[in-house]
Design an enzyme around this catalytic site. Sequence first.
Site, PDB file in Angstrom:
ATOM      1  N   SER A  90       0.928  -1.308  -0.150  1.00 16.38           N
ATOM      2  CA  SER A  90       0.197  -0.245  -0.046  1.00 16.38           C
ATOM      3  C   SER A  90       0.581   0.979  -0.198  1.00 16.38           C
ATOM      4  O   SER A  90      -0.515   2.269  -0.519  1.00 16.38           O
ATOM      5  CB  SER A  90      -0.221  -0.139   1.648  1.00 16.38           C
ATOM      6  OG  SER A  90       0.098  -0.250   2.267  1.00 16.38           O
ATOM      7  N   THR A 192      -1.503   4.271   4.310  1.00 16.57           N
ATOM      8  CA  THR A 192      -0.304   5.004   4.474  1.00 16.57           C
ATOM      9  C   THR A 192       0.352   5.070   5.103  1.00 16.57           C
ATOM     10  O   THR A 192      -0.403   5.114   6.621  1.00 16.57           O
ATOM     11  CB  THR A 192      -1.583   6.441   4.604  1.00 16.57           C
ATOM     12  OG1 THR A 192      -2.194   6.476   2.750  1.00 16.57           O
ATOM     13  CG2 THR A 192       0.099   7.259   4.375  1.00 16.57           C
ATOM     14  N   THR A 210       1.660   7.486   0.013  1.00 10.59           N
ATOM     15  CA  THR A 210       0.721   6.241  -0.464  1.00 10.59           C
ATOM     16  C   THR A 210       0.620   5.541  -1.473  1.00 10.59           C
ATOM     17  O   THR A 210       0.872   6.602  -2.804  1.00 10.59           O
ATOM     18  CB  THR A 210      -0.546   6.426   0.232  1.00 10.59           C
ATOM     19  OG1 THR A 210      -1.583   4.983   1.074  1.00 10.59           O
ATOM     20  CG2 THR A 210      -1.408   6.792  -0.295  1.00 10.59           C
ATOM     21  N   ARG A 220      -7.700   8.257 -10.029  1.00 14.18           N
ATOM     22  CA  ARG A 220      -8.217   9.239  -8.545  1.00 14.18           C
ATOM     23  C   ARG A 220      -7.006   9.379  -7.372  1.00 14.18           C
ATOM     24  O   ARG A 220      -5.958   8.733  -7.179  1.00 14.18           O
ATOM     25  CB  ARG A 220      -8.950   7.284  -7.803  1.00 14.18           C
ATOM     26  CG  ARG A 220      -9.156   7.820  -6.193  1.00 14.18           C
ATOM     27  CD  ARG A 220      -8.552   6.815  -5.148  1.00 14.18           C
ATOM     28  NE  ARG A 220      -9.143   7.445  -3.953  1.00 14.18           N
ATOM     29  CZ  ARG A 220      -8.132   7.416  -2.521  1.00 14.18           C
ATOM     30  NH1 ARG A 220      -7.176   6.701  -2.996  1.00 14.18           N
ATOM     31  NH2 ARG A 220      -8.728   7.313  -1.103  1.00 14.18           N
ATOM     32  N   VAL A 221      -7.266  10.242  -6.884  1.00 18.76           N
ATOM     33  CA  VAL A 221      -6.370  10.768  -5.562  1.00 18.76           C
ATOM     34  C   VAL A 221      -6.733  11.236  -4.627  1.00 18.76           C
ATOM     35  O   VAL A 221      -7.679  11.488  -3.922  1.00 18.76           O
ATOM     36  CB  VAL A 221      -5.497  12.293  -5.606  1.00 18.76           C
ATOM     37  CG1 VAL A 221      -4.653  12.462  -5.375  1.00 18.76           C
ATOM     38  CG2 VAL A 221      -4.530  11.785  -7.250  1.00 18.76           C
ATOM     39  N   GLY A 222      -6.292  10.738  -2.931  1.00 15.75           N
ATOM     40  CA  GLY A 222      -6.789  10.128  -2.148  1.00 15.75           C
ATOM     41  C   GLY A 222      -6.682  12.086  -1.064  1.00 15.75           C
ATOM     42  O   GLY A 222      -5.768  12.604  -1.469  1.00 15.75           O
ATOM     43  N   ASP A 223      -6.551  11.566  -0.238  1.00 16.76           N
ATOM     44  CA  ASP A 223      -6.320  12.816   1.489  1.00 16.76           C
ATOM     45  C   ASP A 223      -5.045  12.498   0.991  1.00 16.76           C
ATOM     46  O   ASP A 223      -4.415  13.334   1.582  1.00 16.76           O
ATOM     47  CB  ASP A 223      -7.163  12.123   2.377  1.00 16.76           C
ATOM     48  CG  ASP A 223      -5.850  10.688   3.093  1.00 16.76           C
ATOM     49  OD1 ASP A 223      -6.429   9.597   1.805  1.00 16.76           O
ATOM     50  OD2 ASP A 223      -5.394  10.870   3.994  1.00 16.76           O
ATOM     51  N   THR A 243      -5.014   8.495   7.586  1.00 17.09           N
ATOM     52  CA  THR A 243      -5.038   7.064   7.272  1.00 17.09           C
ATOM     53  C   THR A 243      -6.087   6.319   6.744  1.00 17.09           C
ATOM     54  O   THR A 243      -7.332   6.281   8.030  1.00 17.09           O
ATOM     55  CB  THR A 243      -4.376   6.225   8.104  1.00 17.09           C
ATOM     56  OG1 THR A 243      -3.668   4.717   6.942  1.00 17.09           O
ATOM     57  CG2 THR A 243      -4.372   5.619   9.334  1.00 17.09           C
ATOM     58  N   GLY A 244      -6.452   6.129   6.380  1.00 17.31           N
ATOM     59  CA  GLY A 244      -7.914   5.535   6.082  1.00 17.31           C
ATOM     60  C   GLY A 244      -8.521   6.027   4.558  1.00 17.31           C
ATOM     61  O   GLY A 244      -7.734   6.406   3.593  1.00 17.31           O
ATOM     62  N   GLY A 246     -10.001   8.087   1.920  1.00 19.83           N
ATOM     63  CA  GLY A 246      -9.408   9.478   1.913  1.00 19.83           C
ATOM     64  C   GLY A 246     -10.216  10.131   1.538  1.00 19.83           C
ATOM     65  O   GLY A 246     -10.580  11.347   1.513  1.00 19.83           O
TER      66      GLY A 246
END
Length: 333
Positions: A90, A192, A210, A220-223, A243-244, A246
């Site tokens: 990850s 992350t 991450t 896709r982009v997360g937090d 984490t988690g 996003g």
Amino acid sequence: MKSRRSFIKKLGLSVAALPLAGSMVKAATLESNADENDQGGINQPIVISTWPFGKIANQAGWDILSKGGTALDAVESTARFVEADLSQKSVGLGALPDRDGFVTLDACIMDEKGNCGSVMFLENILHPISVARLVMEKTPHIQLVGEGAQQFALNNGHTKHDAPTESSKKSWEDWKKKNNYEPQHGLDNHDTIGVVALDKNGNLSGACTTSGLAYKMHGRVGDSPIIGAGLFVDNEVGAATATGTGEEVIRICGTHLVVELMRQGYSPANACKEACNRIIKKSPKYNKDMIIGFLALNKKGEYGAYSTKKGFQYGVYDNSGSVLKDAAFIEKE
Ligand code: ASP
């Protein structure tokens, strides 16, 4: 350290009456701010990181901090340690790909002066966190994305590496057989490395890196690479990382919220708890299959963590040694 604090409290000794080092004197003023889920942490320096891989990687940060190095170097080094481990699914180039088979990486870094840098949707580069630091230090910008980020990395000494690894490719091929090309938020398809540190000069920095959610939509982009979502540092107050899932962290500007709550007097754990509660109470998309965790360190050296659900762990390395801790959580199983 905890016993020393309760000792101070029990005896009702005035801080001035005790022959304590500077950091210990500061810690004695924290009593009113403490929560049962805040863990000691009055030592300086200190480095704390998300998940069991963070506990292992903290050694790299501690090696710098214990020799008087900066929090910025420590967080970058800790993040690089996990990125370099191609068995991690990850983080870094060993990670699971998106649903189209591409490993796309996100990272950001922030220092005690408010400088920050970020890369998103970066491919084939081993150390996104160091590219984020280069963005911070060598450009007038904060965020670089995709091909532009990769070109910038290549222009600054990074080289291209293959991805995904054979084992990640095999997992993706298995996933394709069983799933309907649907991106999913689950408990086991993400994580992350988020790391925050306080150095011997009392400066805070943070880093976050991450591959995001496994089998996510391409693009896709997360937090994690978003300042104020996956990471935030304010050297007057504290630092936090997330984490988690996003999407849920972005929705509430999670780590900015945690730091602002600490500014208002919340302890690190209580600030993280409030951010989890915001998500649970207000998000139109939150569901119990998601886990979202926050980890925070304040300027005085206290730290704490909370997650929406059981399972979030974090590593702490300070003068008392290196430990893995279970975060407190809200949802009961
Ligand atoms: N926050 C990351 C993301 O949403 C994944 C994780 O930490 O689990 O991309």
